[in-house]
Design a protein around this motif. Structure first.
Motif, PDB file in Angstrom:
ATOM      1  N   SER A 121      25.513 -49.715  56.760  1.00  0.00           N
ATOM      2  CA  SER A 121      25.174 -48.312  56.514  1.00  0.00           C
ATOM      3  C   SER A 121      25.265 -48.014  55.019  1.00  0.00           C
ATOM      4  O   SER A 121      25.733 -48.846  54.225  1.00  0.00           O
ATOM      5  CB  SER A 121      26.113 -47.389  57.294  1.00  0.00           C
ATOM      6  N   TRP A 122      24.833 -46.832  54.653  1.00  0.00           N
ATOM      7  CA  TRP A 122      24.851 -46.397  53.257  1.00  0.00           C
ATOM      8  C   TRP A 122      25.805 -45.229  53.095  1.00  0.00           C
ATOM      9  O   TRP A 122      25.842 -44.330  53.931  1.00  0.00           O
ATOM     10  CB  TRP A 122      23.448 -45.956  52.825  1.00  0.00           C
ATOM     11  N   GLN A 123      26.574 -45.244  52.004  1.00  0.00           N
ATOM     12  CA  GLN A 123      27.493 -44.148  51.696  1.00  0.00           C
ATOM     13  C   GLN A 123      27.150 -43.577  50.334  1.00  0.00           C
ATOM     14  O   GLN A 123      26.959 -44.316  49.359  1.00  0.00           O
ATOM     15  CB  GLN A 123      28.948 -44.632  51.710  1.00  0.00           C
ATOM     16  N   ARG A 124      27.085 -42.249  50.262  1.00  0.00           N
ATOM     17  CA  ARG A 124      26.713 -41.584  49.024  1.00  0.00           C
ATOM     18  C   ARG A 124      27.834 -41.716  47.995  1.00  0.00           C
ATOM     19  O   ARG A 124      29.016 -41.533  48.309  1.00  0.00           O
ATOM     20  CB  ARG A 124      26.428 -40.104  49.315  1.00  0.00           C
ATOM     21  N   VAL A 125      27.466 -42.046  46.753  1.00  0.00           N
ATOM     22  CA  VAL A 125      28.437 -42.136  45.666  1.00  0.00           C
ATOM     23  C   VAL A 125      28.893 -40.723  45.305  1.00  0.00           C
ATOM     24  O   VAL A 125      28.089 -39.784  45.265  1.00  0.00           O
ATOM     25  CB  VAL A 125      27.815 -42.845  44.448  1.00  0.00           C
ATOM     26  N   ASP A 126      30.178 -40.574  45.050  1.00  0.00           N
ATOM     27  CA  ASP A 126      30.735 -39.224  44.921  1.00  0.00           C
ATOM     28  C   ASP A 126      30.569 -38.591  43.548  1.00  0.00           C
ATOM     29  O   ASP A 126      30.795 -37.395  43.381  1.00  0.00           O
ATOM     30  CB  ASP A 126      32.226 -39.221  45.297  1.00  0.00           C
ATOM     31  N   SER A 127      30.192 -39.346  42.538  1.00  0.00           N
ATOM     32  CA  SER A 127      30.123 -38.788  41.179  1.00  0.00           C
ATOM     33  C   SER A 127      28.746 -39.076  40.597  1.00  0.00           C
ATOM     34  O   SER A 127      28.447 -40.216  40.218  1.00  0.00           O
ATOM     35  CB  SER A 127      31.222 -39.403  40.306  1.00  0.00           C
ATOM     36  N   MET A 128      27.886 -38.023  40.521  1.00  0.00           N
ATOM     37  CA  MET A 128      26.515 -38.219  40.071  1.00  0.00           C
ATOM     38  C   MET A 128      26.052 -37.073  39.190  1.00  0.00           C
ATOM     39  O   MET A 128      26.562 -35.958  39.280  1.00  0.00           O
ATOM     40  CB  MET A 128      25.570 -38.332  41.275  1.00  0.00           C
TER      41      MET A 128
ATOM     42  N   GLY B 284      21.450 -48.319  46.119  1.00  0.00           N
ATOM     43  CA  GLY B 284      20.064 -47.907  46.306  1.00  0.00           C
ATOM     44  C   GLY B 284      19.909 -46.415  46.110  1.00  0.00           C
ATOM     45  O   GLY B 284      20.892 -45.657  46.076  1.00  0.00           O
ATOM     46  N   LEU B 285      18.657 -45.989  45.977  1.00  0.00           N
ATOM     47  CA  LEU B 285      18.335 -44.569  45.811  1.00  0.00           C
ATOM     48  C   LEU B 285      17.797 -44.047  47.138  1.00  0.00           C
ATOM     49  O   LEU B 285      16.792 -44.548  47.658  1.00  0.00           O
ATOM     50  CB  LEU B 285      17.289 -44.406  44.705  1.00  0.00           C
ATOM     51  N   LEU B 286      18.473 -43.025  47.680  1.00  0.00           N
ATOM     52  CA  LEU B 286      18.107 -42.469  48.983  1.00  0.00           C
ATOM     53  C   LEU B 286      18.025 -40.950  48.895  1.00  0.00           C
ATOM     54  O   LEU B 286      18.667 -40.329  48.037  1.00  0.00           O
ATOM     55  CB  LEU B 286      19.131 -42.832  50.066  1.00  0.00           C
ATOM     56  N   GLY B 287      17.269 -40.376  49.800  1.00  0.00           N
ATOM     57  CA  GLY B 287      17.300 -38.933  49.983  1.00  0.00           C
ATOM     58  C   GLY B 287      18.423 -38.564  50.928  1.00  0.00           C
ATOM     59  O   GLY B 287      18.958 -39.414  51.650  1.00  0.00           O
ATOM     60  N   LEU B 288      18.812 -37.301  50.908  1.00  0.00           N
ATOM     61  CA  LEU B 288      19.834 -36.847  51.851  1.00  0.00           C
ATOM     62  C   LEU B 288      19.408 -37.212  53.277  1.00  0.00           C
ATOM     63  O   LEU B 288      18.257 -36.997  53.658  1.00  0.00           O
ATOM     64  CB  LEU B 288      20.009 -35.332  51.760  1.00  0.00           C
ATOM     65  N   PRO B 289      20.294 -37.753  54.090  1.00  0.00           N
ATOM     66  CA  PRO B 289      19.913 -38.128  55.453  1.00  0.00           C
ATOM     67  C   PRO B 289      19.812 -36.905  56.361  1.00  0.00           C
ATOM     68  O   PRO B 289      20.581 -35.948  56.229  1.00  0.00           O
ATOM     69  CB  PRO B 289      21.059 -39.045  55.893  1.00  0.00           C
TER      70      PRO B 289
END
Length: 319
Positions: free
Chosen positions: A124-131, A151-156
């Motif tokens: 699975s993918w987890q969003r990085v917390d500091s962007m 990777g670069l993803l849109g909000l799920p």
């Protein structure tokens, strides 16, 4: 000299080690010497490691495109990179920047404001917390504490909200419009594709735009889904309403005009079913034929009896 050799040379003699790889490459490496800031640039990916975060013996940094990354509907194609050595820890954090200037966001229906850098965790993918986001430069930057697959993803999508009530009633031959909005929490994702499916096309059909058509009496469900999430709307199809038996009403000068074909005299009347037409020729003359109102836009009534001196005179009624 290869790109890798150039990287080693810069790492040894420059205060800043940089590798600029060709866009067509799927992998590249850079040897980061200790005591120097290290910058790695490859296609749409940039990694910047401060000297204080590097191990005492330096780091042989690598980045390889992942051909089959963990599945995610909103993953932007071509942005999954395996950055290694995996498990390397940074303190202070390294800076990872991904450019989306030349990437296809329309396919998964992702808007730039919905983008984020994600890290794999198992499958699975987890969003990085500091962007941070640069809309002008079309980049997303994250401060990462370790090397892994990014990777670069849109909000799920986590919910799909349909405009209609949980159940909707239509008639046979009737239609109703369903609209659905995919959401990520409270954030609407208006460009995400929505697929519509009817549980029974013999009762109700639904097209790709969410228009439901009643086919036969009964009940079924219509499902709207987007990127793995869905919602169900119950559809009840009732018999079509019987045709109206109310008689149309015609008002002279508004809905109806009546003319005799044989005469140019204007005839004024208020017509209802079985009413008689009259015309003015120095007084009222009743014609001995009824005007039968059929509800059509126009019809012709033939009059007989000789009152007009011509047995085949006719009246045209236009609504």
């Amino acid at each position: 000299m290869t790109n890798q050799g150039l990287a080693v040379l810069r790492a040894a003699f420059a205060p800043l080690a940089v590798l600029l790889s060709l866009g067509c490459q799927d992998s590249a490496t850079l040897e980061c010497a200790p005591g120097r800031d290290c910058r790695f640039i490859s296609e749409n990916l940039t990694i910047e490691i401060p000297a204080a975060a590097l191990p005492s013996d330096g780091l042989n940094l690598s980045a390889t495109k992942v051909p089959t990354p963990p599945s995610a509907p909103s993953l932007i194609s071509g942005t999954a990179w395996d950055i290694g050595p995996n498990g390397t820890i940074f303190s202070p954090r390294a800076k990872l920047t991904v450019s989306y200037a030349n990437l296809d966001l329309a396919g998964p229906g992702v808007l730039p404001a919905e983008l984020g850098i994600y890290k794999t965790s198992g499958n699975s993918w987890q969003r990085v917390d500091s962007m941070t986001f640069n809309a002008v430069g079309k980049t997303v930057t994250a401060w990462i504490a370790s090397l892994s697959v990014y990777g670069l993803l849109g909000l799920p999508v986590d919910t799909v909200v349909v405009s209609a009530a949980p159940s909707t009633t239509i008639q046979v031959g009737g239609t109703t419009q369903l609209s659905a909005t995919p959401r990520a929490g409270s954030v609407a994702l208006p460009n995400r594709p929505v697929n519509w499916v009817s549980g029974s096309n013999s009762i109700a059909m639904v097209n790709s735009s969410g228009v439901v058509s009643g086919v036969a009496i009964g009940q079924t469900n219509v499902t709207g889904s987007s990127q793995g999430k869905s919602t169900i709307t119950g559809i009840t199809v009732q018999p079509a309403a019987p045709p109206s038996t109310a008689e149309p009403t015609f008002t002279v000068g508004v809905d109806t005009s009546m003319y005799f074909e044989d005469f140019e005299s204007y005839v004024s009347t208020t017509a209802l079913r079985n009413a008689y037409a009259t015309r003015e020729i120095g007084g009222s003359v009743n014609l001995d034929a009824a005007v039968a109102l059929t509800g059509t836009k126009s019809f012709r009534a033939d009059f007989t009896g000789g009152c007009l001196g011509n047995n085949d005179s006719a009246v045209l009624i236009e609504r």
